[in-house]
Write a protein that holds these residues in place. Structure first.
Motif, short mmCIF file in Angstrom:
data_model
loop_
_atom_site.label_atom_id
_atom_site.label_comp_id
_atom_site.label_asym_id
_atom_site.label_seq_id
_atom_site.Cartn_x
_atom_site.Cartn_y
_atom_site.Cartn_z
N GLY A 61 53.82 34.15 48.53
CA GLY A 61 53.65 35.53 48.98
C GLY A 61 54.97 36.26 49.03
N GLY A 62 54.87 37.55 49.25
CA GLY A 62 56.05 38.37 49.47
C GLY A 62 56.46 38.30 50.93
N GLN A 63 57.53 38.97 51.26
CA GLN A 63 57.99 38.99 52.64
C GLN A 63 56.91 39.57 53.54
N ASN A 64 56.76 39.01 54.70
CA ASN A 64 55.83 39.48 55.72
C ASN A 64 54.36 39.37 55.32
N VAL A 65 54.04 38.59 54.29
CA VAL A 65 52.65 38.37 53.93
C VAL A 65 52.10 37.28 54.84
N LEU A 66 50.93 37.52 55.39
CA LEU A 66 50.33 36.59 56.34
C LEU A 66 49.64 35.43 55.63
N ILE A 67 49.53 34.31 56.32
CA ILE A 67 48.90 33.11 55.77
C ILE A 67 47.44 33.37 55.35
N PRO A 68 46.64 34.11 56.12
CA PRO A 68 45.27 34.39 55.66
C PRO A 68 45.23 35.12 54.31
N ASP A 69 46.20 36.00 54.06
CA ASP A 69 46.26 36.68 52.77
C ASP A 69 46.57 35.70 51.64
N LEU A 70 47.45 34.75 51.92
CA LEU A 70 47.77 33.73 50.91
C LEU A 70 46.54 32.87 50.62
N LEU A 71 45.81 32.50 51.66
CA LEU A 71 44.61 31.67 51.47
C LEU A 71 43.54 32.42 50.69
N GLU A 72 43.38 33.72 50.94
CA GLU A 72 42.41 34.51 50.17
C GLU A 72 42.80 34.58 48.70
N ASN A 73 44.10 34.72 48.43
CA ASN A 73 44.56 34.75 47.04
C ASN A 73 44.30 33.40 46.38
N MET A 74 44.54 32.32 47.12
CA MET A 74 44.28 30.98 46.60
C MET A 74 42.79 30.80 46.34
N ARG A 75 41.95 31.32 47.23
CA ARG A 75 40.50 31.23 47.06
C ARG A 75 40.06 31.93 45.77
N HIS A 76 40.60 33.11 45.50
CA HIS A 76 40.23 33.84 44.28
C HIS A 76 40.62 33.07 43.02
N LYS A 77 41.78 32.45 43.04
CA LYS A 77 42.20 31.65 41.88
C LYS A 77 41.27 30.45 41.71
N ALA A 78 40.90 29.83 42.82
CA ALA A 78 39.99 28.67 42.76
C ALA A 78 38.62 29.09 42.21
N GLN A 79 38.16 30.28 42.55
CA GLN A 79 36.90 30.78 41.98
C GLN A 79 37.01 30.91 40.47
N GLU A 80 38.13 31.44 40.00
CA GLU A 80 38.34 31.63 38.56
C GLU A 80 38.27 30.31 37.80
N ILE A 81 38.82 29.25 38.38
CA ILE A 81 38.89 27.97 37.66
C ILE A 81 37.65 27.11 37.89
#
Length: 128
Positions: A61-81
């Motif tokens: 993530g970028g500076q000040n990005v929260l962990i839930p935002d990182l997990l949501e981004n990871m979830r979207h990538k997992a959906q793609e694959i």
């Protein structure tokens, strides 16, 4: 507004908007392809039902990005694959040093960057 100012604001807005999070995936078997899934669970421990690991994921993530935002981004990538769930395995923060940038509009140097960059690693799984 002159061209230099427009270019400066365009670059600044691109940097700001592009700093939310980015997830990369390494498929364990690049020859096996899965259809995208509609939903992905985020698990805190391996499930009791049979599964196989299909990929290793890393979200930065970028500076000040929260962990839930990182997990949501990871979830979207997992959906793609085509994953059914993800299991986060490691959460760290990487220190990024401050840098200097010359600003011709203000006629001097400015500090840019610096701070802690959050990072999460995990595995993507497919239920058997």
């Amino acid at each position: 507004m002159n061209l230099k100012k427009m270019l400066f604001y365009f670059c600044l807005s691109t940097l700001i908007s592009g700093c939310v999070a980015n997830t990369s995936a390494v498929m364990l078997d690049p020859n096996t392809k899965y259809l995208p899934t509609s939903s992905v669970q985020i698990l805190s421990a391996p499930p009791e039902r049979p599964y196989k690991t299909i990929a290793i994921l890393e979200t930065i993530g970028g500076q000040n990005v929260l962990i839930p935002d990182l997990l949501e981004n990871m979830r979207h990538k997992a959906q793609e694959i085509g994953a059914d769930a993800i299991i986060p395995t490691d959460e760290t923060k990487e220190a990024q040093p401050q840098g200097l940038m010359y600003n011709p509009w203000l006629g001097g140097y400015q500090t840019v960057g610096g701070g802690n960059i959050p990072k999460i690693r995990g595995i993507a799984i497919k239920y058997e």
